[in-house]
Design an enzyme around this catalytic site. Sequence first.
Site, PDB file in Angstrom:
ATOM      1  N   HIS A  31       9.324  74.142 -38.579  1.00 40.26           N
ATOM      2  CA  HIS A  31       9.121  75.138 -37.608  1.00 40.26           C
ATOM      3  C   HIS A  31       8.114  74.910 -36.681  1.00 40.26           C
ATOM      4  O   HIS A  31       7.380  75.678 -36.084  1.00 40.26           O
ATOM      5  CB  HIS A  31       8.954  76.497 -38.300  1.00 40.26           C
ATOM      6  CG  HIS A  31      10.247  76.887 -38.870  1.00 40.26           C
ATOM      7  ND1 HIS A  31      11.340  77.711 -38.396  1.00 40.26           N
ATOM      8  CD2 HIS A  31      10.751  76.811 -40.139  1.00 40.26           C
ATOM      9  CE1 HIS A  31      12.112  77.976 -39.073  1.00 40.26           C
ATOM     10  NE2 HIS A  31      12.013  77.521 -40.264  1.00 40.26           N
ATOM     11  N   SER A  70       7.971  80.056 -42.037  1.00 41.57           N
ATOM     12  CA  SER A  70       9.134  80.392 -41.261  1.00 41.57           C
ATOM     13  C   SER A  70       9.497  81.948 -41.324  1.00 41.57           C
ATOM     14  O   SER A  70      10.171  82.386 -40.484  1.00 41.57           O
ATOM     15  CB  SER A  70      10.312  79.752 -41.964  1.00 41.57           C
ATOM     16  OG  SER A  70      10.487  80.088 -43.455  1.00 41.57           O
ATOM     17  N   LYS A  87      16.561  72.134 -36.137  1.00 45.08           N
ATOM     18  CA  LYS A  87      15.890  73.139 -35.371  1.00 45.08           C
ATOM     19  C   LYS A  87      15.480  72.713 -34.009  1.00 45.08           C
ATOM     20  O   LYS A  87      16.500  72.553 -33.101  1.00 45.08           O
ATOM     21  CB  LYS A  87      14.726  73.545 -36.208  1.00 45.08           C
ATOM     22  CG  LYS A  87      15.209  74.238 -37.572  1.00 45.08           C
ATOM     23  CD  LYS A  87      13.879  74.634 -38.334  1.00 45.08           C
ATOM     24  CE  LYS A  87      14.248  75.651 -39.393  1.00 45.08           C
ATOM     25  NZ  LYS A  87      15.077  74.536 -40.418  1.00 45.08           N
TER      26      LYS A  87
END
Length: 397
Positions: free
Chosen positions: A213, A185, A242
């Site tokens: 991610h 990240s 996310k």
Amino acid sequence: MQTATFHDRIAAELSDIDAQGLTKPERVIQSRQGPVIEVGGRQVLNFCANNYLGLGGDDRVVAAANAATDRRGAGTASVRFICGTLDIHKELERAIADYLGFEDSILFAAAFDANGGLFEPLFGAEDAIVSDSLNHASIIDGVRLCKAKRYRFATSDMADLEAQLKAARADGARDIVIATDGAFSMDGYIAKLDEIRVLADRYGALIMVDDCHATGFLGPQGKGSYAHHGVKVDFVTGTFGKALGGAMGGFICATSEVVQLLKQRARPYLFSNALAPSICGASLEAIRIAQGPEGDTLRTQLTANAARFRSAMTEAGFDLLPGQHPIVPVMLGDARLAQTMAARMLELGVYVIGFSFPVVPRGAARIRTQMSAAHTFDHIDQAVAAFTTAGRELGVI
């Protein structure tokens, strides 16, 4: 009084953090998440959210969240095994497992909890965990809760990984699990899971991947870093906070037997309230979008945005970490400089955040920019222009 001494110590520590330029300010957003947000009554470009597919403020995702709340209320007021499991929880577990190609999944209140709950129920003192040195704090904390022997390898260094695997085998480990972020990240590096898979097979090891991610936008249909490399792994942890809607909540995907054991033993699952129905509804809609044709369009745009930003920033003279990931770190080195530049960027109409110790190593302060599929090329060009202005003023370029 002793309590006064305690509060004096806390105040001194806060003062020291500020003196080093390490204070991390919170800037209040007054709008939905998106490529343009309202901060302090101003419309500014947003270049630091994990909103990879741009679904955090999508009307369909919001409507799905509201509809789920209407049907099932604000929350269960309970943990899952008591009276907190709703039909929408089972629907989301099935949806994320099917999307990512696993037998089953288990939901958590946060991805941090997913990593915190994975290792301790599955691995004991007879086992070994070989962990990447740049792994997320939640993996590190999850490993600490486990009695397994710990080994660490330098990021993406396959020779070091093999050396640690050899050491674990020589030490008599029963089961070995290699633990790694799928995409790191703070750096945007994508783990070399194809090479890790070869070594795992050679030494009879399992593979755990944190794909927070990566899920939704890396690999075919956005299935993640392992799909990006075309390999199988044993455990995938991830988030709905996310690319998949931007709310919160985490999950572990694995075999049915592993999931059933985690539901019996994983403490963050057993002792945390069930996910709110609104989060489940939003996440289900985001998964539907991500795995379909529209998801492919969004992923194409995201890739193009990252390439355009990287190219223009490199041409402007900035020091970027290499890669193809939508995370694009602009390296500055000094913590106070990173904070000063982030503040100047906000004045110029671009919302970014300076990252410094302990989030990144000392001397490696940066502004970590993140692209979204919702950004336009005009957004990208405006951001580069602001960076160039700030960079020249502050002597960065």
